[in-house]
Structure formats: C-alpha cells, structure tokens
Write an enzyme that holds these catalytic residues in place. Structure first.
Site, PDB file in Angstrom:
ATOM      1  N   VAL A   1      21.689  20.185   0.903  1.00 20.51           N
ATOM      2  CA  VAL A   1      20.517  20.931   0.446  1.00 20.51           C
ATOM      3  C   VAL A   1      19.259  20.104   0.680  1.00 20.51           C
ATOM      4  O   VAL A   1      19.047  19.076   0.033  1.00 20.51           O
ATOM      5  CB  VAL A   1      20.630  21.299  -1.052  1.00 20.51           C
ATOM      6  CG1 VAL A   1      19.429  22.137  -1.484  1.00 20.51           C
ATOM      7  CG2 VAL A   1      21.932  22.032  -1.329  1.00 20.51           C
TER       8      VAL A   1
ATOM      9  N   THR B   1      19.014  24.460   4.061  1.00 18.80           N
ATOM     10  CA  THR B   1      20.323  24.048   3.566  1.00 18.80           C
ATOM     11  C   THR B   1      21.331  24.216   4.690  1.00 18.80           C
ATOM     12  O   THR B   1      21.394  25.279   5.316  1.00 18.80           O
ATOM     13  CB  THR B   1      20.749  24.893   2.355  1.00 18.80           C
ATOM     14  OG1 THR B   1      19.857  24.637   1.264  1.00 18.80           O
ATOM     15  CG2 THR B   1      22.169  24.562   1.922  1.00 18.80           C
ATOM     16  N   VAL B   2      22.100  23.161   4.948  1.00 17.14           N
ATOM     17  CA  VAL B   2      23.118  23.205   5.996  1.00 17.14           C
ATOM     18  C   VAL B   2      24.486  23.221   5.340  1.00 17.14           C
ATOM     19  O   VAL B   2      24.783  22.401   4.467  1.00 17.14           O
ATOM     20  CB  VAL B   2      22.995  21.995   6.947  1.00 17.14           C
ATOM     21  CG1 VAL B   2      24.070  22.053   8.031  1.00 17.14           C
ATOM     22  CG2 VAL B   2      21.605  21.956   7.586  1.00 17.14           C
TER      23      VAL B   2
ATOM     24  N   ALA C   1      20.103  11.503  -2.284  1.00 17.12           N
ATOM     25  CA  ALA C   1      21.522  11.623  -1.939  1.00 17.12           C
ATOM     26  C   ALA C   1      21.726  11.739  -0.435  1.00 17.12           C
ATOM     27  O   ALA C   1      22.662  11.158   0.122  1.00 17.12           O
ATOM     28  CB  ALA C   1      22.110  12.846  -2.639  1.00 17.12           C
ATOM     29  N   ASP C   2      20.847  12.476   0.244  1.00 19.42           N
ATOM     30  CA  ASP C   2      20.998  12.660   1.691  1.00 19.42           C
ATOM     31  C   ASP C   2      20.872  11.341   2.441  1.00 19.42           C
ATOM     32  O   ASP C   2      21.551  11.117   3.450  1.00 19.42           O
ATOM     33  CB  ASP C   2      19.975  13.670   2.212  1.00 19.42           C
ATOM     34  CG  ASP C   2      18.534  13.301   1.860  1.00 19.42           C
ATOM     35  OD1 ASP C   2      18.306  12.598   0.848  1.00 19.42           O
ATOM     36  OD2 ASP C   2      17.617  13.718   2.599  1.00 19.42           O
ATOM     37  N   ARG C   3      20.024  10.444   1.940  1.00 20.98           N
ATOM     38  CA  ARG C   3      19.824   9.154   2.607  1.00 20.98           C
ATOM     39  C   ARG C   3      21.071   8.285   2.493  1.00 20.98           C
ATOM     40  O   ARG C   3      21.483   7.619   3.451  1.00 20.98           O
ATOM     41  CB  ARG C   3      18.600   8.443   2.019  1.00 20.98           C
ATOM     42  CG  ARG C   3      17.309   9.249   2.152  1.00 20.98           C
ATOM     43  CD  ARG C   3      16.130   8.557   1.499  1.00 20.98           C
ATOM     44  NE  ARG C   3      15.736   7.368   2.236  1.00 20.98           N
ATOM     45  CZ  ARG C   3      14.828   6.497   1.809  1.00 20.98           C
ATOM     46  NH1 ARG C   3      14.252   6.679   0.632  1.00 20.98           N
ATOM     47  NH2 ARG C   3      14.511   5.445   2.540  1.00 20.98           N
TER      48      ARG C   3
ATOM     49  N   ASP D   1      16.002  10.363   9.872  1.00 22.38           N
ATOM     50  CA  ASP D   1      16.303  11.764   9.567  1.00 22.38           C
ATOM     51  C   ASP D   1      15.007  12.568   9.611  1.00 22.38           C
ATOM     52  O   ASP D   1      14.093  12.349   8.816  1.00 22.38           O
ATOM     53  CB  ASP D   1      16.948  11.867   8.186  1.00 22.38           C
ATOM     54  CG  ASP D   1      17.483  13.273   7.892  1.00 22.38           C
ATOM     55  OD1 ASP D   1      17.179  14.198   8.668  1.00 22.38           O
ATOM     56  OD2 ASP D   1      18.198  13.432   6.895  1.00 22.38           O
TER      57      ASP D   1
END
Length: 256
Positions: A7, A12-13, A108-110, A130
């Site tokens: 997200v 969102t993927v 969280a994505d990092r 990113d």
C-alpha cells in the site's frame, strides 16, 4: 497461496504467490474511502480475471504507509480470505537489523525493499531507489544491516507542484525529450524533470557509495524506474516487484 499487498500513498500493488512464483499482480488506486467490502469484492474480481482460485489463499502479507487503511485491509483479509494479515512493522521478524535512531520511523516499504534486495545480493552493500510518491534511497551494509537513507519529493509531486505554482506552464507527459536543451516549453519541462531526477539519483547514489564502500550495487523499483534507469549511470538493476518479493520473504521468515 500468499496474497501480498503493498500500500503506497498513490497506488496499491497486489501480488499472488504460489510458493516462490509470482502468479499475478495488479496495481489499483489507493483510497481511504473504499470500504473493506469494496476492497474484498474488487480483489476477488481480480482473482477471477486471472483465473485464480481465491479460496487457495492461505495467508496475507501487507506493507503499508497509509495507517488509516489498516482496519479495512484487516477486515477484508479476514472476511474474504479467512486469513489474519501480517502487517510489516514492530514485532515482525525481518531478519535485518535497523540502524536508524528510531527504527519505528522507517517506512515498512523501505524495510521490505531492503530485505528483498539483500536476499538477492547477500554480502554486498546496496542502495535501493524506490520511485513512488516520494523517491526514497535506502542503504544496506554488506553485513545486511539497514543503514538509513534519503527521501526526496517524488517525480509526480514535482510535476504537480510545477504546474500548480507556475500558471503558464502546462502539465506534460513524463517522457525523455529529444535533447537536453529543450526547443519548446514541453521539451524544456521534460528535460528538467527527466534529466534533473537522473542527476539527483546519480548524485545521491555517488555520495552514498563513498560511505558504503566500493562494490555497492544500486537497484531501482517503482513505476518510473525504467525511464530513469535508462539514463542513469548509477542504477544497475530494475526490479518492478521488489516490494512484493520482500513481503514474500518476510512472510516466510515469520512462518518459520
């Protein structure tokens, strides 16, 4: 099967893994207005379109930078997939030490990107770039530690700000212009955006490499990564599904 959900602030993927194989993936708009029933029905429709059986989903793993969506995604997972989702955050085993002053501040994505990149290039220092709503740079040591990084406004944010605050400048496509010296307004704006971000990426990566040491690899992800990578001297690899792969890896580590 594993349903992995990344997200972001804009998109969102979603990805479906059967073991280590990514069977299908989709990109949808991130919106807090969508209810958990709407998310559930939409996801089931995506499964049906890909000829996948949603009943075979045994687990859900989520990386989210939008806290307000956590409740809806949790309820959606429980009602439509009969699974309690794993949200990457404090308490989840990532297998990667976080050297931030306050580890809870790292998105969280990092962390997920860093875990996926290091799993592929163990023993090598890394920089993960990113290209999302923000453009982030994440440094990983050769020992597999998350060292920190840098955050800049994303390309779309820069484009929006330019057209919103300069009344005579039009909205343009983010595309490589014929020449760096633009001969019209559109090409001039494209030159500034494309080559400006290429210079930004190469400049920050060059400075980070001096801290991380020789042999540091640079991996890029995100929707606009291929265009920047084609002009960048620093970026060596592009992986569109780096975050989804990281979610799969972290889910496996927590299952073990």
């Amino acid at each position: 099967m594993l349903l992995a959900i990344d997200v972001g602030n804009t998109n969102t993927v979603l990805g479906v893994y059967d073991g280590k194989v990514l069977k299908a993936h989709w990109r949808i708009e991130t919106t807090a207005r969508r209810t958990f029933d709407e998310y559930g029905i939409l996801t089931l429709q995506l499964f049906a379109h890909a000829n996948l059986d949603a009943k075979k989903v045994e687990a859900v793993a989520v990386s989210s930078v939008v806290p307000t969506l956590q409740f809806n995604l949790e309820k959606m997972s429980e009602r439509y997939f009969n699974a309690k989702p794993m949200f990457v955050g404090p308490g989840v085993k990532t297998g990667m030490p976080i050297l931030y002053d306050n580890p809870r501040e790292v998105g969280a994505d990092r962390v997920v990107n860093a875990v996926a990149a290091y799993e592929r290039h163990k023993g090598c220092s890394l920089i993960v770039v990113d290209f999302g709503t923000a453009t982030t740079f994440d440094a990983v040591t050769a020992k597999g530690e998350y060292a920190g990084g840098a955050i800049t406004p994303g390309i779309t944010i820069a484009m929006d700000a330019l057209t919103r605050n300069a009344s005579k400048l039009p909205r343009v496509e983010f595309a490589r212009p014929p020449h760096v010296i633009g001969k019209n307004t559109v090409h001039s704006m494209q030159s500034g955006l494309v080559f400006g971000y290429v210079a930004l990426v190469d400049g920050i990566c060059d400075r980070m490499k001096k801290d991380l040491g020789a042999g540091t690899k640079v991996i890029a992800t995100g929707g606009l990564a291929p265009l920047i990578a084609s002009e960048s001297k620093a970026i060596e690899e592009v992986d569109e599904f780096l975050t989804l792969e990281g979610l799969r890896i972290i889910h496996e580590r927590n299952q073990a």
